[in-house]
Design a protein around this motif. Structure first.
Motif, PDB file in Angstrom:
ATOM      1  N   GLY A   1       1.542   6.772   3.424  1.00  0.00           N
ATOM      2  CA  GLY A   1       0.697   5.601   3.591  1.00  0.00           C
ATOM      3  C   GLY A   1      -0.098   5.299   2.340  1.00  0.00           C
ATOM      4  O   GLY A   1       0.091   5.905   1.292  1.00  0.00           O
ATOM      5  N   GLY A   2      -1.006   4.337   2.479  1.00  0.00           N
ATOM      6  CA  GLY A   2      -1.817   3.932   1.340  1.00  0.00           C
ATOM      7  C   GLY A   2      -2.368   2.536   1.539  1.00  0.00           C
ATOM      8  O   GLY A   2      -2.581   2.102   2.670  1.00  0.00           O
ATOM      9  N   LYS A   3      -2.554   1.808   0.434  1.00  0.00           N
ATOM     10  CA  LYS A   3      -3.091   0.452   0.485  1.00  0.00           C
ATOM     11  C   LYS A   3      -2.207  -0.485  -0.314  1.00  0.00           C
ATOM     12  O   LYS A   3      -1.632  -0.097  -1.326  1.00  0.00           O
ATOM     13  CB  LYS A   3      -4.512   0.412  -0.074  1.00  0.00           C
ATOM     14  N   ALA A   4      -2.121  -1.737   0.153  1.00  0.00           N
ATOM     15  CA  ALA A   4      -1.345  -2.759  -0.550  1.00  0.00           C
ATOM     16  C   ALA A   4      -2.242  -3.513  -1.529  1.00  0.00           C
ATOM     17  O   ALA A   4      -3.465  -3.602  -1.350  1.00  0.00           O
ATOM     18  CB  ALA A   4      -0.722  -3.731   0.441  1.00  0.00           C
ATOM     19  N   ARG A   5      -1.633  -4.051  -2.571  1.00  0.00           N
ATOM     20  CA  ARG A   5      -2.377  -4.858  -3.538  1.00  0.00           C
ATOM     21  C   ARG A   5      -2.777  -6.202  -2.920  1.00  0.00           C
ATOM     22  O   ARG A   5      -2.063  -6.754  -2.084  1.00  0.00           O
ATOM     23  CB  ARG A   5      -1.537  -5.095  -4.786  1.00  0.00           C
ATOM     24  N   LYS A   6      -3.904  -6.723  -3.366  1.00  0.00           N
ATOM     25  CA  LYS A   6      -4.407  -8.009  -2.878  1.00  0.00           C
ATOM     26  C   LYS A   6      -4.728  -8.947  -4.037  1.00  0.00           C
ATOM     27  O   LYS A   6      -5.615  -9.792  -3.926  1.00  0.00           O
ATOM     28  CB  LYS A   6      -5.653  -7.779  -2.016  1.00  0.00           C
ATOM     29  N   ASP A   7      -3.989  -8.775  -5.131  1.00  0.00           N
ATOM     30  CA  ASP A   7      -4.247  -9.586  -6.327  1.00  0.00           C
ATOM     31  C   ASP A   7      -2.955 -10.225  -6.830  1.00  0.00           C
ATOM     32  O   ASP A   7      -2.533  -9.987  -7.962  1.00  0.00           O
ATOM     33  CB  ASP A   7      -4.858  -8.715  -7.421  1.00  0.00           C
TER      34      ASP A   7
END
Length: 261
Positions: free
Chosen positions: A170-176
């Protein structure tokens, strides 16, 4: 691509180490006992190629592209990053052992012996298996010991990805996204679809992934991005320390190339 996801490896100290080895292999210096120079050069080329692999896959796993981000792609790039990190460290030991062997064959592993070749390993340094690292690469050895936790995280996660299971937890997705990225795809106002095309911003690695599932402490998880940053600093530092140790501890008769040989 943001500099945040660009790994800058410094090859200059390794080029200096290569120049030192080129001096050492001359007949008026250490000579080419056991064809050590080709072992040295082969390991150095392997190290360079593995670092290139780390850069490529690290960039790819974080890059914006007009294709869906899926589990298989993330796992592929993640496992490839760890393979190349692990192999880069192994190649470095092969380089150092070759130079050490021609300097003092009794304190390093014999590169002309098939069985001894198989024993060349990072643990030669970390577990005091070769006395030559104390005598000829002392500052590099201390640097390795200081970063032993980093090395073990890389080795363990690579082993698990290679032999056991997926390591993408898992982790986090980019938002840029780049300007106009979602507009061109026709999903400007559809957040549900946008997430499908968003690359990773952070990826979780689990310490001690070889432990049984019930014994893994997710509270102590680390991020690939932090490991990659440390790995880059580690590799760059190793180059500096290996060259400085070689220049200081390995004595040559002459320090210029003999063009007549």
């Amino acid at each position: 691509m943001s500099d945040k996801y660009t790994l800058n490896f410094d090859y200059r100290p390794y080029e200096e180490l290569n120049s030192f080895a080129l001096l050492a292999v001359q007949k008026h210096n250490l000579g080419d006992k056991g064809d050590w120079f080709n072992c040295f050069r082969g390991g150095l080329c392997g190290l360079s190629a593995r670092l290139f692999g780390v850069q490529i896959h690290f960039r790819e796993i974080h890059s914006w592209k007009p294709v869906k981000t899926n589990y298989q792609a993330v796992e592929y790039h993640l496992s490839s990053i760890l393979f190349n990190m692990d192999s880069a460290i192994e190649c470095m030991v092969f380089v150092l052992n070759a130079l050490g062997y021609v300097t003092n064959a009794n304190q390093f592993l014999d590169i002309t012996n098939e069985i001894k070749l198989k024993q060349i390993s990072p643990y030669n340094i970390l577990k005091n298996q070769c006395s030559g690292y104390d005598n000829y690469f002392p500052t590099l050895k201390k640097f390795w010991q200081k970063n032993e936790d980093l090395i073990e995280i890389i080795f363990e996660n690579h082993d698990v990805s290679k032999h056991r299971e997926s390591i993408f937890k898992g982790g986090k997705a980019r938002k840029d996204p780049p300007s106009g990225f979602f507009e061109k795809m026709g999903i400007k106002d559809d957040e549900g679809k946008q997430i499908l095309f968003s690359p990773m911003a952070e990826i979780i690695l689990i310490p001690h992934p070889k432990n049984p599932l019930q014994q893994r402490n997710f509270a102590n998880s680390v991020k690939l991005e932090d490991i990659a940053k440390r790995f880059c600093l580690f590799i760059n530092g190793c180059g500096v320390k290996a060259f400085e140790d070689a220049k200081t501890m390995i004595k040559l008769n002459l320090y210029d190339l003999n063009i007549d040989e």
